[in-house]
Each structure stands twice: as structure tokens, then as C-alpha cells.
Scaffold this active site. Sequence first.
Site, PDB file in Angstrom:
ATOM      1  CB  SER A   9      -0.894   0.014   1.239  1.00 24.07           C
ATOM      2  OG  SER A   9      -1.380   1.333   1.433  1.00 24.07           O
ATOM      3  CG  HIS A  34      -3.818  -1.753  -1.416  1.00 21.94           C
ATOM      4  ND1 HIS A  34      -4.905  -2.571  -1.654  1.00 21.94           N
ATOM      5  CD2 HIS A  34      -4.183  -0.940  -0.392  1.00 21.94           C
ATOM      6  CE1 HIS A  34      -5.874  -2.267  -0.802  1.00 21.94           C
ATOM      7  NE2 HIS A  34      -5.461  -1.267  -0.032  1.00 21.94           N
ATOM      8  CG  ASP A  36      -5.033   2.209   1.216  1.00 24.71           C
ATOM      9  OD1 ASP A  36      -5.971   1.409   1.075  1.00 24.71           O
ATOM     10  OD2 ASP A  36      -3.917   1.884   1.660  1.00 24.71           O
ATOM     11  CG  MET A  38      -8.350   6.880   2.918  1.00 30.97           C
ATOM     12  SD  MET A  38      -7.446   6.894   4.468  1.00 30.97           S
ATOM     13  CE  MET A  38      -6.590   5.307   4.359  1.00 30.97           C
ATOM     14  CG  HIS A  67      -9.209  -0.175  -0.058  1.00 29.78           C
ATOM     15  ND1 HIS A  67      -8.541  -0.377   1.138  1.00 29.78           N
ATOM     16  CD2 HIS A  67     -10.538  -0.262   0.234  1.00 29.78           C
ATOM     17  CE1 HIS A  67      -9.429  -0.568   2.105  1.00 29.78           C
ATOM     18  NE2 HIS A  67     -10.639  -0.490   1.584  1.00 29.78           N
ATOM     19  CG  MET A  69     -11.135   2.743   2.644  1.00 26.19           C
ATOM     20  SD  MET A  69      -9.522   2.737   3.425  1.00 26.19           S
ATOM     21  CE  MET A  69      -8.505   2.996   1.978  1.00 26.19           C
ATOM     22  CG  MET A 138     -11.268  -2.849   5.689  1.00 29.26           C
ATOM     23  SD  MET A 138      -9.783  -2.547   4.711  1.00 29.26           S
ATOM     24  CE  MET A 138      -8.734  -1.706   5.918  1.00 29.26           C
ATOM     25  CG  ASP A 176      -5.928  -2.951   3.507  1.00 26.57           C
ATOM     26  OD1 ASP A 176      -4.869  -2.660   4.084  1.00 26.57           O
ATOM     27  OD2 ASP A 176      -6.553  -2.160   2.765  1.00 26.57           O
TER      28      ASP A 176
HETATM   29  C1  DX5 Z   1      -6.050   1.253   6.037  1.00 31.35           C
HETATM   30  C2  DX5 Z   1      -5.659   1.119   4.582  1.00 31.35           C
HETATM   31  C3  DX5 Z   1      -4.537   0.180   4.422  1.00 31.35           C
HETATM   32  C4  DX5 Z   1      -3.260   0.673   5.041  1.00 31.35           C
HETATM   33  C5  DX5 Z   1      -2.542  -0.500   5.577  1.00 31.35           C
HETATM   34  O1  DX5 Z   1      -6.861   2.324   6.210  1.00 31.35           O
HETATM   35  O2  DX5 Z   1      -6.729   0.651   3.825  1.00 31.35           O
HETATM   36  O3  DX5 Z   1      -4.339  -0.247   3.103  1.00 31.35           O
HETATM   37  O4  DX5 Z   1      -2.449   1.355   4.148  1.00 31.35           O
HETATM   38  O5  DX5 Z   1      -1.443  -0.039   6.267  1.00 31.35           O
HETATM   39  P1  DX5 Z   1      -0.666  -0.986   7.268  1.00 31.35           P
HETATM   40  O6  DX5 Z   1      -0.184  -2.169   6.490  1.00 31.35           O
HETATM   41  O7  DX5 Z   1       0.451  -0.117   7.757  1.00 31.35           O
HETATM   42  O8  DX5 Z   1      -1.633  -1.375   8.344  1.00 31.35           O
HETATM   43 ZN    ZN Z   2      -6.344  -0.451   1.719  1.00 33.58          ZN
END
Ligand code: DX5
Ligand code: ZN
Length: 219
Positions: A9, A34, A36, A38, A67, A69, A138, A176
Site C-alpha cells: 500500500s 494497492h 488507498d 480516502m 481501495h 474508502m 479490513m 488489509d
Molecule cells: C487502512 C488502509 C490500508 C493501510 C494499511 O486504512 O486501507 O491499506 O495502508 O497499512 P498498514 O499495512 O500499515 O496497516
Molecule cells: Zn487499503
Amino acid sequence: MGRIFIAPSILSCNFLALEKEIKDVERAGADMIHIDVMDGHFVPNITIGPMIVEAVKRVARTPLDVHLMIENPAQYVEGFIAAGADIVTVHAEADHHLFRTIDVIKSMGKKAGVSLNPSTPLAMLDHVITEIDMVLIMSVNPGFGGQKYIVTMDEKIKKARQMIQESGRAIDLEVDGGIKTENAKRVADAGANILVLGTGIFHTKDYKKTIQEVRKRVG
Ligand code: DX5
Ligand code: ZN
């Protein structure tokens, strides 16, 4: 179990050197990138939009695992696919019309994933499992990298794997949050075949060594 895929990620990479980070982690053996996304509503953090995904696409050689979110993901999936997403995952909690969104993703020739927060029951997948390409469990409350793996997710992952087996379809099971070299094996043993690692890779010195170590331990 078959091969385990590693999805670093980039949330925890050095954004000032994004191109180098992507190339380094791919050279180190990453299977996909990956990303993320947000929005500050679904999760208490704001990160990456389609413009950055498009920039990442120009340098990445592996698939982009996006991903989302975000609230109302249906409004944005086309934009992320146009930017270069290969797998698009939406949260079941954030989408009132999951079937429609999954349809849009698949009709654009991309893989559709559905994600569940740690406290969301697997039953949310009961009626869509026949339509999707990936389940994303998650194992932390999403929003930030570097959180601790919630151990009760082992059981949820096992049950998700069972559901997938019962569906008779080739559905990936991605997990994840809080995965490191030390606990990667328990996640894979529970049934995950795609492991996301953020800080678990990008906060280590030698990405190649880290990825090799993960593979050794899960193997
Ligand atoms: C969490 C994200 C993850 C995050 C994981 O909110 O969706 O993808 O980057 O990070 P680590 O591996 O550090 O928990
Ligand atoms: Zn993620």
C-alpha cells in the site's frame, strides 16, 4: 492454498519520491500496487484521487488495486477506472446500490471487489458473492497506516474463505491492515491469498528482503 500475492500500500511510501517508490517495490517483487483512496467522510483521513492514480499508472507495471474508502463510491468508479485502476474495491457500508456499482466496474472490463470493515458481518456478502472478483476484509478500522491487526479477524477470514469455496467461483480474498512479516502467516493460513502491507513494507529498509521474508514465512 495457491500462490500468495503481495500488495504494497503506497499510503505509507515517500510521496516525494512516488515514482521511485513504485519502481523499487515492483522490483522487490510486489504483485500489484494497492492504492488507498480516502475522502474524509467514510474514514477520518483524505488521501489520493484519480489524478494521482493516473500518474501512478504511467510508471507502474503491475496492476493497480484501488481501495475506495469513500462515501457514494458509485459516483467515482468510472473516474478511477479511466485513471487506470485494474481492480476497484468499494465498501459495502458506503454503497446503497452495490449490484449497480459492481455492474459498472465489470462492464468496464475491470475486477470488482467488495470490502467490509472489521465489525461488518460477512452476511453483507451473501447476495453479491456470485458477482464479485474479490473480497477485501479490513483487519483494522480503515483510515490510517500502521495500526494493529485485530486478531478476531482470523475467524472472519476463515469464514470468508469458506463462503468463497461454497460459491464455487475463483474469488480472491484480500486482507488489509496491520500485516507485517511477523503475522503474515496467520493471515494466509486463515485463507487470504492477497496480503496488503503498508508500513510493513514501506517502513522497512530493504523492500526486497521484506517481501522475500513474507513469502518465506507464508510458504
Ligand atoms: C487502512 C488502509 C490500508 C493501510 C494499511 O486504512 O486501507 O491499506 O495502508 O497499512 P498498514 O499495512 O500499515 O496497516
Ligand atoms: Zn487499503
